[in-house]
Write a protein that holds these residues in place. Structure first.
Motif, PDB file in Angstrom:
ATOM      1  N   PRO A 285      -8.415 -37.797   1.866  1.00  0.00           N
ATOM      2  CA  PRO A 285      -7.791 -37.187   0.689  1.00  0.00           C
ATOM      3  C   PRO A 285      -7.823 -35.659   0.770  1.00  0.00           C
ATOM      4  N   PRO A 286      -6.973 -34.990  -0.011  1.00  0.00           N
ATOM      5  CA  PRO A 286      -7.020 -33.519  -0.035  1.00  0.00           C
ATOM      6  C   PRO A 286      -8.407 -33.037  -0.441  1.00  0.00           C
ATOM      7  N   LEU A 287      -8.846 -31.949   0.194  1.00  0.00           N
ATOM      8  CA  LEU A 287     -10.220 -31.490   0.018  1.00  0.00           C
ATOM      9  C   LEU A 287     -10.409 -30.636  -1.236  1.00  0.00           C
ATOM     10  N   THR A 288     -11.391 -31.014  -2.042  1.00  0.00           N
ATOM     11  CA  THR A 288     -11.892 -30.085  -3.042  1.00  0.00           C
ATOM     12  C   THR A 288     -12.528 -28.916  -2.288  1.00  0.00           C
ATOM     13  N   SER A 289     -12.174 -27.695  -2.655  1.00  0.00           N
ATOM     14  CA  SER A 289     -12.577 -26.542  -1.849  1.00  0.00           C
ATOM     15  C   SER A 289     -12.940 -25.348  -2.717  1.00  0.00           C
ATOM     16  N   ILE A 290     -13.740 -24.479  -2.126  1.00  0.00           N
ATOM     17  CA  ILE A 290     -13.973 -23.158  -2.691  1.00  0.00           C
ATOM     18  C   ILE A 290     -12.974 -22.217  -2.027  1.00  0.00           C
ATOM     19  N   SER A 291     -11.995 -21.778  -2.803  1.00  0.00           N
ATOM     20  CA  SER A 291     -10.971 -20.882  -2.263  1.00  0.00           C
ATOM     21  C   SER A 291     -11.526 -19.469  -2.136  1.00  0.00           C
ATOM     22  N   THR A 292     -11.436 -18.917  -0.933  1.00  0.00           N
ATOM     23  CA  THR A 292     -11.885 -17.545  -0.712  1.00  0.00           C
ATOM     24  C   THR A 292     -10.771 -16.530  -0.972  1.00  0.00           C
ATOM     25  N   ARG A 293      -9.669 -17.025  -1.552  1.00  0.00           N
ATOM     26  CA  ARG A 293      -8.569 -16.137  -1.955  1.00  0.00           C
ATOM     27  C   ARG A 293      -8.117 -15.248  -0.798  1.00  0.00           C
ATOM     28  N   VAL A 294      -7.744 -15.897   0.283  1.00  0.00           N
ATOM     29  CA  VAL A 294      -7.394 -15.180   1.505  1.00  0.00           C
ATOM     30  C   VAL A 294      -6.249 -14.198   1.267  1.00  0.00           C
ATOM     31  N   GLN A 295      -5.211 -14.649   0.561  1.00  0.00           N
ATOM     32  CA  GLN A 295      -4.069 -13.762   0.337  1.00  0.00           C
ATOM     33  C   GLN A 295      -4.461 -12.560  -0.507  1.00  0.00           C
ATOM     34  N   GLU A 296      -5.252 -12.786  -1.556  1.00  0.00           N
ATOM     35  CA  GLU A 296      -5.670 -11.673  -2.407  1.00  0.00           C
ATOM     36  C   GLU A 296      -6.548 -10.696  -1.635  1.00  0.00           C
ATOM     37  N   MET A 297      -7.463 -11.220  -0.813  1.00  0.00           N
ATOM     38  CA  MET A 297      -8.313 -10.338  -0.005  1.00  0.00           C
ATOM     39  C   MET A 297      -7.459  -9.443   0.895  1.00  0.00           C
ATOM     40  N   SER A 298      -6.448 -10.031   1.510  1.00  0.00           N
ATOM     41  CA  SER A 298      -5.588  -9.274   2.419  1.00  0.00           C
ATOM     42  C   SER A 298      -4.797  -8.207   1.679  1.00  0.00           C
ATOM     43  N   CYS A 299      -4.232  -8.577   0.534  1.00  0.00           N
ATOM     44  CA  CYS A 299      -3.441  -7.607  -0.241  1.00  0.00           C
ATOM     45  C   CYS A 299      -4.314  -6.465  -0.755  1.00  0.00           C
ATOM     46  N   ILE A 300      -5.506  -6.800  -1.234  1.00  0.00           N
ATOM     47  CA  ILE A 300      -6.430  -5.762  -1.705  1.00  0.00           C
ATOM     48  C   ILE A 300      -6.766  -4.806  -0.568  1.00  0.00           C
ATOM     49  N   ALA A 301      -6.989  -5.363   0.629  1.00  0.00           N
ATOM     50  CA  ALA A 301      -7.343  -4.522   1.773  1.00  0.00           C
ATOM     51  C   ALA A 301      -6.235  -3.531   2.093  1.00  0.00           C
ATOM     52  N   VAL A 302      -4.997  -4.005   2.110  1.00  0.00           N
ATOM     53  CA  VAL A 302      -3.865  -3.124   2.427  1.00  0.00           C
ATOM     54  C   VAL A 302      -3.735  -2.020   1.384  1.00  0.00           C
ATOM     55  N   HIS A 303      -3.822  -2.379   0.109  1.00  0.00           N
ATOM     56  CA  HIS A 303      -3.650  -1.380  -0.951  1.00  0.00           C
ATOM     57  C   HIS A 303      -4.822  -0.405  -0.995  1.00  0.00           C
ATOM     58  N   LEU A 304      -6.016  -0.889  -0.697  1.00  0.00           N
ATOM     59  CA  LEU A 304      -7.162   0.019  -0.669  1.00  0.00           C
ATOM     60  C   LEU A 304      -7.022   1.027   0.461  1.00  0.00           C
ATOM     61  N   LEU A 305      -6.549   0.567   1.618  1.00  0.00           N
ATOM     62  CA  LEU A 305      -6.353   1.489   2.732  1.00  0.00           C
ATOM     63  C   LEU A 305      -5.210   2.459   2.442  1.00  0.00           C
ATOM     64  N   MET A 306      -4.173   1.990   1.753  1.00  0.00           N
ATOM     65  CA  MET A 306      -3.089   2.889   1.340  1.00  0.00           C
ATOM     66  C   MET A 306      -3.634   3.988   0.427  1.00  0.00           C
ATOM     67  N   GLU A 307      -4.471   3.584  -0.528  1.00  0.00           N
ATOM     68  CA  GLU A 307      -5.065   4.555  -1.442  1.00  0.00           C
ATOM     69  C   GLU A 307      -5.945   5.543  -0.682  1.00  0.00           C
ATOM     70  N   ARG A 308      -6.694   5.018   0.285  1.00  0.00           N
ATOM     71  CA  ARG A 308      -7.605   5.874   1.053  1.00  0.00           C
ATOM     72  C   ARG A 308      -6.836   6.884   1.891  1.00  0.00           C
ATOM     73  N   THR A 309      -5.729   6.479   2.479  1.00  0.00           N
ATOM     74  CA  THR A 309      -4.987   7.364   3.389  1.00  0.00           C
ATOM     75  C   THR A 309      -4.009   8.275   2.666  1.00  0.00           C
ATOM     76  N   SER A 310      -3.748   8.019   1.388  1.00  0.00           N
ATOM     77  CA  SER A 310      -2.774   8.855   0.672  1.00  0.00           C
ATOM     78  C   SER A 310      -3.361  10.208   0.279  1.00  0.00           C
ATOM     79  N   ASN A 311      -4.699  10.281   0.199  1.00  0.00           N
ATOM     80  CA  ASN A 311      -5.386  11.529  -0.184  1.00  0.00           C
ATOM     81  C   ASN A 311      -4.989  12.026  -1.570  1.00  0.00           C
ATOM     82  N   SER A 312      -4.469  11.118  -2.397  1.00  0.00           N
ATOM     83  CA  SER A 312      -4.065  11.535  -3.741  1.00  0.00           C
ATOM     84  C   SER A 312      -4.650  10.638  -4.819  1.00  0.00           C
ATOM     85  N   GLY A 313      -5.515   9.704  -4.423  1.00  0.00           N
ATOM     86  CA  GLY A 313      -6.059   8.756  -5.385  1.00  0.00           C
ATOM     87  C   GLY A 313      -7.411   9.176  -5.920  1.00  0.00           C
TER      88      GLY A 313
END
Length: 348
Positions: A285-313
């Motif tokens: 059967p389909p697995l009951t799981s603890i979702s680590t929110r892979v997509q959200e983690m990835s999107c947060i990482a990209v936006h955090l790096l954008m903020e870090r490299t923009s030098n305006s945040g």
């Protein structure tokens, strides 16, 4: 800047297939391997979609991966992280360049400047220093080895284990086992106690329900897990009413071994997994799981790096560690324990 025709020649795929993948066509039934090839080719060749209404950004990120493509197929969690990072970079008009690993070093495959690096997984201290030689701006995903200098995005494992056990407790389970490694590499690729297993022991002990005989120590590999669980059953070891597994590969191997031995899931044994990639929904059967929110983690990482490299945040010079809360996703692999086991618990 590459064209769709050049991408087609590079990947040996049709222009139509590449176009639909790059445009995130929801009706496109492409494999994860095909999507990865297209996204990596787009980053490597510098492909950009033409859009007269938007100004193309000149931002360029490198991406370093702990696993090779072959290793990612055995543990697809990191493949999904990389793919979602690539998709978000494409949405934000950022060039994503896969860095090539040469021993303990990384190199940019062609001579272009990069604004920052997203490092996915865990790396040795030598590899971390090599990445710093390419850019002063590093962001780690699923590890936090360099908190004095670098940003990171990690999952809250403690909360995830607590959510999994609370779900099993609410169903009436008290005899709960754990399948996964006793040790794993830490954030600096040094052997250390596996965090999910340690948290499992901690919470079960706090409930006075910990039973060391219910631990099955095995690497996060489906084939090895199936063998280990089969050996556990053949030795006549006590069978818990539920197993929590370190990841999906452990869950898959556990399910296979139990079914081969004639057990039904979840009627005889409940299974709850960690990570929750699309593999969880495809299991029977389909697995009951603890979702680590892979997509959200990835999107947060990209936006955090954008903020870090923009030098305006607002970040300034302080490195940031973002801890993402996981989510319990209930499916068909968990239910109440067998009635006899519930009766035994009440009798005790």
């Amino acid at each position: 800047m590459a064209t769709l025709k050049e991408l087609a020649a590079y990947t040996n795929l049709s222009i139509a297939t590449i176009s639909r993948i790059l445009n995130n066509d929801p009706t496109m039934a492409a494999s994860e391997d095909t999507r990865r090839r297209v996204l990596e080719a787009a980053g490597t060749l510098g492909y950009k979609k033409h859009n007269k209404n938007k100004v193309t950004s000149s931002m360029r990120f490198g991406v370093a991966e702990m696993l090779t493509p072959a290793e990612q197929l055995e543990d697809p969690f990191y493949l999904y992280l990389k793919n979602f990072v690539a998709q978000e970079c494409m949405e934000q008009k950022i060039d994503l360049i896969p860095l090539q690993r040469e021993g303990e070093s990384f190199v940019v495959p062609y001579p272009v400047p990069i604004n920052g690096i997203i490092a996915i997984g865990i790396f040795t201290r030598a590899q971390i220093e090599a990445l710093h030689q390419l850019s002063d701006t590093l962001l780690f995903v699923d590890s936090s080895p360099d908190e004095a200098r670098s940003d990171s995005v990690v999952i809250n494992y403690r909360l995830g284990i607590e959510q999994a056990l609370e779900h099993l407790f609410s169903l009436g389970h008290r005899q709960i086992g754990f399948v996964g490694p006793a040790d794993k590499l830490d954030d600096w690729k040094q052997p250390a106690p596996e965090i999910r297993r340690q948290l499992f022991i901690h919470f079960m002990s706090a409930h006075n329900d910990y039973e060391s005989n219910f631990l099955i120590d095995v690497p996060t590999n489906a084939v090895l897990t199936e063998q280990a669980v089969t050996a556990y059953l053949q030795q006549g070891c006590p069978l818990p009413t539920a197993f929590l597994t370190a990841n999906e590969e452990n869950a898959i191997g556990t399910v296979r071994a139990l079914k081969a031995a004639g057990f039904s899931i979840p009627e005889d044994v409940s299974i709850i997994s960690f990570n929750d990639t699309p593999l969880s929904e495809l299991m029977e059967p389909p697995l009951t799981s603890i979702s680590t929110r892979v997509q959200e983690m990835s999107c947060i990482a990209v936006h955090l790096l954008m903020e870090r490299t923009s030098n305006s945040g607002f970040l300034g010079d302080i490195p940031v560690k973002l801890i993402v809360p996981p989510t319990l996703v209930v499916r068909g692999s968990t239910s109440q324990p067998p009635l006899a086991c519930i009766s035994d618990d009440f009798a005790d």
